[in-house]
Design a protein around this motif. Structure first.
Motif, PDB file in Angstrom:
ATOM      1  N   LEU A 146      47.561  35.912  42.362  1.00 34.62           N
ATOM      2  CA  LEU A 146      46.431  36.750  42.757  1.00 34.62           C
ATOM      3  C   LEU A 146      45.834  36.351  44.097  1.00 34.62           C
ATOM      4  O   LEU A 146      45.476  37.208  44.907  1.00 34.62           O
ATOM      5  CB  LEU A 146      45.351  36.694  41.677  1.00 34.62           C
ATOM      6  CG  LEU A 146      45.350  37.839  40.660  1.00 34.62           C
ATOM      7  CD1 LEU A 146      44.291  37.609  39.609  1.00 34.62           C
ATOM      8  CD2 LEU A 146      45.135  39.172  41.357  1.00 34.62           C
ATOM      9  N   ASP A 147      45.686  35.038  44.344  1.00 36.36           N
ATOM     10  CA  ASP A 147      45.048  34.629  45.594  1.00 36.36           C
ATOM     11  C   ASP A 147      45.861  35.063  46.805  1.00 36.36           C
ATOM     12  O   ASP A 147      45.303  35.462  47.829  1.00 36.36           O
ATOM     13  CB  ASP A 147      44.804  33.119  45.607  1.00 36.36           C
ATOM     14  CG  ASP A 147      46.074  32.314  45.378  1.00 36.36           C
ATOM     15  OD1 ASP A 147      47.095  32.892  44.984  1.00 36.36           O
ATOM     16  OD2 ASP A 147      46.024  31.079  45.591  1.00 36.36           O
ATOM     17  N   ASP A 153      35.189  36.626  43.477  1.00 35.35           N
ATOM     18  CA  ASP A 153      34.518  36.566  42.184  1.00 35.35           C
ATOM     19  C   ASP A 153      35.416  37.132  41.081  1.00 35.35           C
ATOM     20  O   ASP A 153      35.448  36.612  39.962  1.00 35.35           O
ATOM     21  CB  ASP A 153      33.203  37.338  42.231  1.00 35.35           C
ATOM     22  CG  ASP A 153      32.344  37.084  41.002  1.00 35.35           C
ATOM     23  OD1 ASP A 153      31.712  36.015  40.944  1.00 35.35           O
ATOM     24  OD2 ASP A 153      32.314  37.948  40.105  1.00 35.35           O
ATOM     25  N   LEU A 154      36.157  38.188  41.405  1.00 39.45           N
ATOM     26  CA  LEU A 154      37.116  38.736  40.438  1.00 39.45           C
ATOM     27  C   LEU A 154      38.207  37.720  40.123  1.00 39.45           C
ATOM     28  O   LEU A 154      38.595  37.561  38.953  1.00 39.45           O
ATOM     29  CB  LEU A 154      37.729  40.027  40.981  1.00 39.45           C
ATOM     30  CG  LEU A 154      38.842  40.671  40.136  1.00 39.45           C
ATOM     31  CD1 LEU A 154      38.342  41.010  38.741  1.00 39.45           C
ATOM     32  CD2 LEU A 154      39.384  41.918  40.836  1.00 39.45           C
ATOM     33  N   ARG A 182      36.671  45.897  33.463  1.00 39.49           N
ATOM     34  CA  ARG A 182      35.435  46.285  32.780  1.00 39.49           C
ATOM     35  C   ARG A 182      34.641  45.063  32.334  1.00 39.49           C
ATOM     36  O   ARG A 182      33.413  45.029  32.474  1.00 39.49           O
ATOM     37  CB  ARG A 182      35.779  47.165  31.583  1.00 39.49           C
ATOM     38  CG  ARG A 182      36.155  48.599  31.966  1.00 39.49           C
ATOM     39  CD  ARG A 182      36.626  49.389  30.763  1.00 39.49           C
ATOM     40  NE  ARG A 182      36.810  50.792  31.094  1.00 39.49           N
ATOM     41  CZ  ARG A 182      37.440  51.665  30.295  1.00 39.49           C
ATOM     42  NH1 ARG A 182      37.948  51.249  29.135  1.00 39.49           N
ATOM     43  NH2 ARG A 182      37.573  52.928  30.661  1.00 39.49           N
ATOM     44  N   ASP A 183      35.340  44.054  31.809  1.00 39.58           N
ATOM     45  CA  ASP A 183      34.641  42.833  31.379  1.00 39.58           C
ATOM     46  C   ASP A 183      34.006  42.119  32.570  1.00 39.58           C
ATOM     47  O   ASP A 183      32.922  41.525  32.445  1.00 39.58           O
ATOM     48  CB  ASP A 183      35.621  41.893  30.671  1.00 39.58           C
ATOM     49  CG  ASP A 183      36.020  42.400  29.291  1.00 39.58           C
ATOM     50  OD1 ASP A 183      35.365  43.333  28.788  1.00 39.58           O
ATOM     51  OD2 ASP A 183      37.000  41.872  28.728  1.00 39.58           O
ATOM     52  N   TRP A 184      34.682  42.164  33.709  1.00 44.34           N
ATOM     53  CA  TRP A 184      34.151  41.536  34.930  1.00 44.34           C
ATOM     54  C   TRP A 184      32.832  42.203  35.343  1.00 44.34           C
ATOM     55  O   TRP A 184      31.839  41.522  35.631  1.00 44.34           O
ATOM     56  CB  TRP A 184      35.194  41.642  36.042  1.00 44.34           C
ATOM     57  CG  TRP A 184      34.747  41.195  37.383  1.00 44.34           C
ATOM     58  CD1 TRP A 184      34.231  39.984  37.726  1.00 44.34           C
ATOM     59  CD2 TRP A 184      34.793  41.974  38.596  1.00 44.34           C
ATOM     60  NE1 TRP A 184      33.952  39.946  39.078  1.00 44.34           N
ATOM     61  CE2 TRP A 184      34.289  41.147  39.637  1.00 44.34           C
ATOM     62  CE3 TRP A 184      35.225  43.257  38.907  1.00 44.34           C
ATOM     63  CZ2 TRP A 184      34.200  41.588  40.957  1.00 44.34           C
ATOM     64  CZ3 TRP A 184      35.148  43.690  40.215  1.00 44.34           C
ATOM     65  CH2 TRP A 184      34.635  42.871  41.222  1.00 44.34           C
ATOM     66  N   ARG A 217      30.921  46.204  43.847  1.00 47.00           N
ATOM     67  CA  ARG A 217      32.046  45.439  43.304  1.00 47.00           C
ATOM     68  C   ARG A 217      33.090  46.359  42.684  1.00 47.00           C
ATOM     69  O   ARG A 217      34.293  46.133  42.822  1.00 47.00           O
ATOM     70  CB  ARG A 217      31.542  44.428  42.278  1.00 47.00           C
ATOM     71  CG  ARG A 217      30.797  43.275  42.911  1.00 47.00           C
ATOM     72  CD  ARG A 217      30.527  42.157  41.933  1.00 47.00           C
ATOM     73  NE  ARG A 217      30.027  40.979  42.637  1.00 47.00           N
ATOM     74  CZ  ARG A 217      29.835  39.808  42.084  1.00 47.00           C
ATOM     75  NH1 ARG A 217      30.103  39.645  40.799  1.00 47.00           N
ATOM     76  NH2 ARG A 217      29.380  38.791  42.785  1.00 47.00           N
ATOM     77  N   ALA A 218      32.631  47.391  41.997  1.00 50.04           N
ATOM     78  CA  ALA A 218      33.569  48.358  41.423  1.00 50.04           C
ATOM     79  C   ALA A 218      34.373  49.045  42.520  1.00 50.04           C
ATOM     80  O   ALA A 218      35.590  49.243  42.388  1.00 50.04           O
ATOM     81  CB  ALA A 218      32.812  49.386  40.584  1.00 50.04           C
ATOM     82  N   ALA A 219      33.701  49.395  43.616  1.00 50.73           N
ATOM     83  CA  ALA A 219      34.396  50.042  44.729  1.00 50.73           C
ATOM     84  C   ALA A 219      35.415  49.089  45.357  1.00 50.73           C
ATOM     85  O   ALA A 219      36.528  49.495  45.714  1.00 50.73           O
ATOM     86  CB  ALA A 219      33.382  50.504  45.775  1.00 50.73           C
TER      87      ALA A 219
END
Length: 319
Positions: free
Chosen positions: A5-6, A36-37, A58-60, A77-79
């Motif tokens: 991921l990183d 943060d994610l 969603r949990d994030w 953050r969602a965007a």
């Protein structure tokens, strides 16, 4: 097996910086959200791009709500997450764009601060009077800055990025580079023209001349091509920075009644609202401001409506 991921996040940030032309400020906001994610995903045993599914997203967001983050922050953050997952899907890093179904609470948009025309005229008159009294090139420059911010509804980054060649003094227009490296040409009026002409003819040369005779020990900034071309110069002869403009505007707005933000964007909000109050077409204002979406410009219609209702409440005998 998908990529760590990183690594994927770093590739995505490079993409939005170089290919999409996002500003460093925007990239930094994306980075903060996605870091943060990554932290949240790692805590839940997800270390690869393929593990970022809709439940994790969603949990994030729910965890952000539980921590008391503002609705606007959660919406941003969602965007950020949606942009990231869409890019991963286009690149073939994940089979499905899970972020496409991610929803977040709408950010509550506060109405921007708007300065009344009489109050703005008084503030500009005070600034002009000081420049006339001192004949200091910095004071002359400050008048030109504030006049142009209001006249052309510029972002502060656009203002400090103006080069001499961008100013067409005959046509009274200035070319600026806005968000996403998009260029536009905007007009300015007679008061701004007078202030700008005085600064470019007298103030700017005086700043440069003052630097030649400055024998102080403090090192002066390098005279790079960028500095040499800059329209607005700082006290030490280099291109003026955004912090200096913020300080100038904050001092000016502190003298004007009202609450709310006191940065250069207040003049942009004020100009847009005054244009709509005067009957300007919404799409024309959108183009003037350089907004990609008409929805962004529509916030100023709400400001105009609120001003109208306030006038009604205070002036109509049966309000």
């Amino acid at each position: 097996m998908t990529s760590p991921l990183d690594v994927v996040v770093d590739d995505y940030l490079a993409h939005v910086r170089t290919e999409r032309g996002y500003s460093e400020h925007t990239v930094a906001a994306y980075r903060a959200d996605l870091v943060d994610l990554l932290r949240f995903a790692d805590e839940h045993g997800v270390a690869e791009a393929g593990g970022i599914d809709l439940p994790i997203l969603r949990d994030w967001l729910w965890s952000a709500t539980e921590r008391g983050l503002a609705r606007a922050t959660i919406a941003r953050r969602a965007a950020s997450a949606r942009g990231f997952t869409a890019w991963m899907a286009r690149r073939g890093l994940v089979p499905v764009d899970h972020g496409a179904r991610l929803r977040a609470p709408r950010a509550q948009r506060a109405l921007p601060r708007v300065v009344s025309a009489p109050a703005l005229d008084e503030a500009l008159a005070r600034l002009e009077a000081r420049a006339v009294a001192t004949n200091d090139p910095i004071d002359v420059r400050d008048v030109a800055i504030v006049e142009l911010l209001y006249a052309s509804a510029l972002r502060v980054s656009e203002l400090v990025g103006i080069d001499l060649r961008d100013v067409d003094r005959r046509r009274r227009t200035v070319r600026v580079v806005g968000k996403g490296s998009k260029e536009r040409v905007v007009p300015y009026g007679a008061p701004a023209a007078r202030a700008l002409d005085r600064y470019l003819d007298l103030g700017r040369p005086a700043i440069l001349e003052r630097m030649k005779g400055d024998d102080t020990a403090a090192p002066r900034p390098a005279r790079t091509a960028s500095n040499a071309d800059a329209a607005f110069l700082g006290a030490r002869g280099a291109r003026m920075g955004t912090r200096s403009v913020y300080a100038l505007v904050a001092g000016l707005l502190a003298e004007i009644p009202g609450t709310g933000p006191s940065g250069p964007h207040t003049f942009r909000h004020t100009a847009a609202t005054h244009l709509l109050d005067g009957g300007a077409d919404l799409r024309a204002v959108q183009e003037f401001l350089g907004h990609a979406s008409l929805g962004t410009t529509q916030i100023y219609t709400h400001v105009s409506a609120e001003r109208l209702k306030e006038s009604y409440r205070t002036a109509h005998p049966r309000a």
